[in-house]
Write a protein that holds these residues in place. Structure first.
Motif, PDB file in Angstrom:
ATOM      1  N   GLY A  77      -6.983  -2.256  -1.982  1.00  0.00           N
ATOM      2  CA  GLY A  77      -5.911  -1.274  -1.867  1.00  0.00           C
ATOM      3  C   GLY A  77      -4.840  -1.388  -2.916  1.00  0.00           C
ATOM      4  O   GLY A  77      -3.896  -0.588  -2.920  1.00  0.00           O
ATOM      5  N   ASP A  78      -4.968  -2.370  -3.815  1.00  0.00           N
ATOM      6  CA  ASP A  78      -3.958  -2.503  -4.875  1.00  0.00           C
ATOM      7  C   ASP A  78      -4.552  -2.212  -6.254  1.00  0.00           C
ATOM      8  O   ASP A  78      -4.074  -2.702  -7.267  1.00  0.00           O
ATOM      9  CB  ASP A  78      -3.331  -3.897  -4.851  1.00  0.00           C
ATOM     10  N   GLU A  79      -5.619  -1.393  -6.265  1.00  0.00           N
ATOM     11  CA  GLU A  79      -6.249  -0.983  -7.526  1.00  0.00           C
ATOM     12  C   GLU A  79      -6.179   0.546  -7.638  1.00  0.00           C
ATOM     13  O   GLU A  79      -7.188   1.249  -7.492  1.00  0.00           O
ATOM     14  CB  GLU A  79      -7.701  -1.452  -7.584  1.00  0.00           C
ATOM     15  N   PRO A  80      -5.003   1.105  -7.899  1.00  0.00           N
ATOM     16  CA  PRO A  80      -4.846   2.567  -7.886  1.00  0.00           C
ATOM     17  C   PRO A  80      -5.594   3.294  -8.991  1.00  0.00           C
ATOM     18  O   PRO A  80      -5.770   4.512  -8.911  1.00  0.00           O
ATOM     19  CB  PRO A  80      -3.331   2.764  -8.046  1.00  0.00           C
ATOM     20  N   MET A  81      -6.056   2.555 -10.009  1.00  0.00           N
ATOM     21  CA  MET A  81      -6.767   3.186 -11.114  1.00  0.00           C
ATOM     22  C   MET A  81      -8.241   2.769 -11.154  1.00  0.00           C
ATOM     23  O   MET A  81      -8.904   2.920 -12.178  1.00  0.00           O
ATOM     24  CB  MET A  81      -6.084   2.857 -12.449  1.00  0.00           C
ATOM     25  N   LEU A 135      -5.849  -1.457 -13.614  1.00  0.00           N
ATOM     26  CA  LEU A 135      -4.691  -2.345 -13.511  1.00  0.00           C
ATOM     27  C   LEU A 135      -4.391  -2.594 -12.036  1.00  0.00           C
ATOM     28  O   LEU A 135      -4.142  -1.652 -11.285  1.00  0.00           O
ATOM     29  CB  LEU A 135      -3.470  -1.730 -14.190  1.00  0.00           C
ATOM     30  N   GLY A 136      -4.410  -3.832 -11.618  1.00  0.00           N
ATOM     31  CA  GLY A 136      -4.067  -4.175 -10.249  1.00  0.00           C
ATOM     32  C   GLY A 136      -2.562  -4.323 -10.092  1.00  0.00           C
ATOM     33  O   GLY A 136      -1.832  -4.541 -11.059  1.00  0.00           O
ATOM     34  N   VAL A 160      -5.763   5.071  -4.548  1.00  0.00           N
ATOM     35  CA  VAL A 160      -7.015   4.340  -4.335  1.00  0.00           C
ATOM     36  C   VAL A 160      -8.022   5.238  -3.617  1.00  0.00           C
ATOM     37  O   VAL A 160      -9.196   5.316  -4.007  1.00  0.00           O
ATOM     38  CB  VAL A 160      -6.772   3.051  -3.524  1.00  0.00           C
ATOM     39  N   TYR A 161      -7.563   5.918  -2.586  1.00  0.00           N
ATOM     40  CA  TYR A 161      -8.443   6.807  -1.828  1.00  0.00           C
ATOM     41  C   TYR A 161      -8.968   7.936  -2.713  1.00  0.00           C
ATOM     42  O   TYR A 161     -10.153   8.277  -2.651  1.00  0.00           O
ATOM     43  CB  TYR A 161      -7.694   7.390  -0.625  1.00  0.00           C
ATOM     44  N   ARG A 162      -8.090   8.502  -3.544  1.00  0.00           N
ATOM     45  CA  ARG A 162      -8.535   9.589  -4.429  1.00  0.00           C
ATOM     46  C   ARG A 162      -9.655   9.131  -5.357  1.00  0.00           C
ATOM     47  O   ARG A 162     -10.647   9.831  -5.558  1.00  0.00           O
ATOM     48  CB  ARG A 162      -7.368  10.117  -5.258  1.00  0.00           C
ATOM     49  N   PRO A 167       0.807  -1.233   0.000  1.00  0.00           N
ATOM     50  CA  PRO A 167       0.000   0.000   0.000  1.00  0.00           C
ATOM     51  C   PRO A 167       0.838   1.279   0.000  1.00  0.00           C
ATOM     52  O   PRO A 167       0.337   2.348  -0.375  1.00  0.00           O
ATOM     53  CB  PRO A 167      -0.820  -0.117   1.292  1.00  0.00           C
ATOM     54  N   LEU A 168       2.096   1.174   0.425  1.00  0.00           N
ATOM     55  CA  LEU A 168       2.960   2.357   0.499  1.00  0.00           C
ATOM     56  C   LEU A 168       3.886   2.485  -0.713  1.00  0.00           C
ATOM     57  O   LEU A 168       4.660   3.456  -0.801  1.00  0.00           O
ATOM     58  CB  LEU A 168       3.808   2.313   1.773  1.00  0.00           C
ATOM     59  N   ALA A 169       3.811   1.534  -1.637  1.00  0.00           N
ATOM     60  CA  ALA A 169       4.654   1.600  -2.841  1.00  0.00           C
ATOM     61  C   ALA A 169       4.356   2.885  -3.599  1.00  0.00           C
ATOM     62  O   ALA A 169       3.191   3.250  -3.810  1.00  0.00           O
ATOM     63  CB  ALA A 169       4.397   0.384  -3.721  1.00  0.00           C
ATOM     64  N   LEU A 170       5.393   3.588  -4.006  1.00  0.00           N
ATOM     65  CA  LEU A 170       5.217   4.863  -4.686  1.00  0.00           C
ATOM     66  C   LEU A 170       4.840   4.655  -6.152  1.00  0.00           C
ATOM     67  O   LEU A 170       5.477   3.887  -6.870  1.00  0.00           O
ATOM     68  CB  LEU A 170       6.494   5.697  -4.591  1.00  0.00           C
TER      69      LEU A 170
END
Length: 249
Positions: free
Chosen positions: A97-101, A223-224, A33-35, A20-23
């Motif tokens: 938490g691993d779906e930033p898009m 993209l996960g 993810v939160y955004r 979750p903290l990976a840049l």
């Protein structure tokens, strides 16, 4: 109806510790993810649920509401159960938490279905298996649904299996689902069943106990991130969409 979006986030991971903290383009993945989740207007609240002090500190630094939960939880649904037990909300949406898009419109479909069908306690999602995804891969959970949209089964094996070589349009289960508070409390107090132990798929706990699960088919280009190598793919996708005016950095 009070609806809360929850992002379960744990630091420990066999394949990618601290994921979750990976840049990603200079910001931690959980921020992206939160955004995305925060753009769902129907949410009364969006928060991260973690057992990690490192993740808690990062969330606070980036203005993400965060709740500390037990480090004994084996799954994200268990973490949601703890949140539900201490909340007066009616419905909770699990956002991986691993779906930033993840597209806000995809999340919104779960909320819209719940608002239109308030009696539905468990809502899951699925999408077509992509051409570059191996149907035999056990990390990909496959879904089979009835014509009316009820979930029939989830498996790490290819389902349905064609007996006579007929083509199969495989569907993969998305880690995006919604649960009523009552369903989450039931989950928390109920032991894993035979099928859940075999498949290691959380939703089978509901199915083994007679819950009717609605599963919505989605079109999603998200993209996960499963491994560190996936970060570059996500960054490339973000930059491409930004150049096309379809993404904001």
């Amino acid at each position: 109806m009070k609806i809360v979006g929850v992002i379960p986030a744990r630091y420990q991971s066999s394949r990618f510790p601290g994921k979750p903290l990976a840049l990603i383009c200079g910001k931690p993945m959980i921020w992206w993810v939160y955004r995305q989740a925060s753009q769902v207007k129907a949410f009364d609240e969006v928060l991260a649920a973690t057992d990690s002090e490192e993740i808690r500190k990062a969330c606070e630094e980036y203005g993400i509401p965060v709740r500390m939960t037990s480090d004994a939880h084996p799954t994200g649904t268990d973490r949601l159960g703890e949140i539900a037990a201490g909340s007066d909300a009616d419905f909770f949406v699990n956002i991986q938490g691993d779906e930033p898009m993840i597209e806000p419109s995809v999340i919104q479909r779960i909320v819209d279905y719940k608002l239109a069908n308030p009696e539905t306690e468990v809502i899951n999602t699925m999408t077509a298996l992509k051409a570059d995804q191996n149907v035999e891969e056990v990390s990909i959970v496959k879904a089979a649904a009835a014509e009316n949209g009820d979930l029939l089964y989830l498996s790490r094996s290819p389902i349905p299996r064609s007996k006579r070589g007929l083509p199969v349009a495989y569907k993969r289960h998305l880690g995006l689902y919604g649960l009523s508070r009552e369903a989450l409390l039931f989950y928390s107090r109920t032991e894993r069943g035979y099928l859940e132990q075999i498949e290691d798929v959380e939703m089978l706990r509901f199915m083994e106990n007679g819950y009717r699960i609605k599963i919505l088919e989605m079109e999603s280009d998200s993209l996960g991130v499963d491994n560190p190598e996936d970060i570059e793919k996500v960054e490339d996708a973000m930059r491409k969409l930004e150049a096309e005016g379809r993404w904001r950095m």
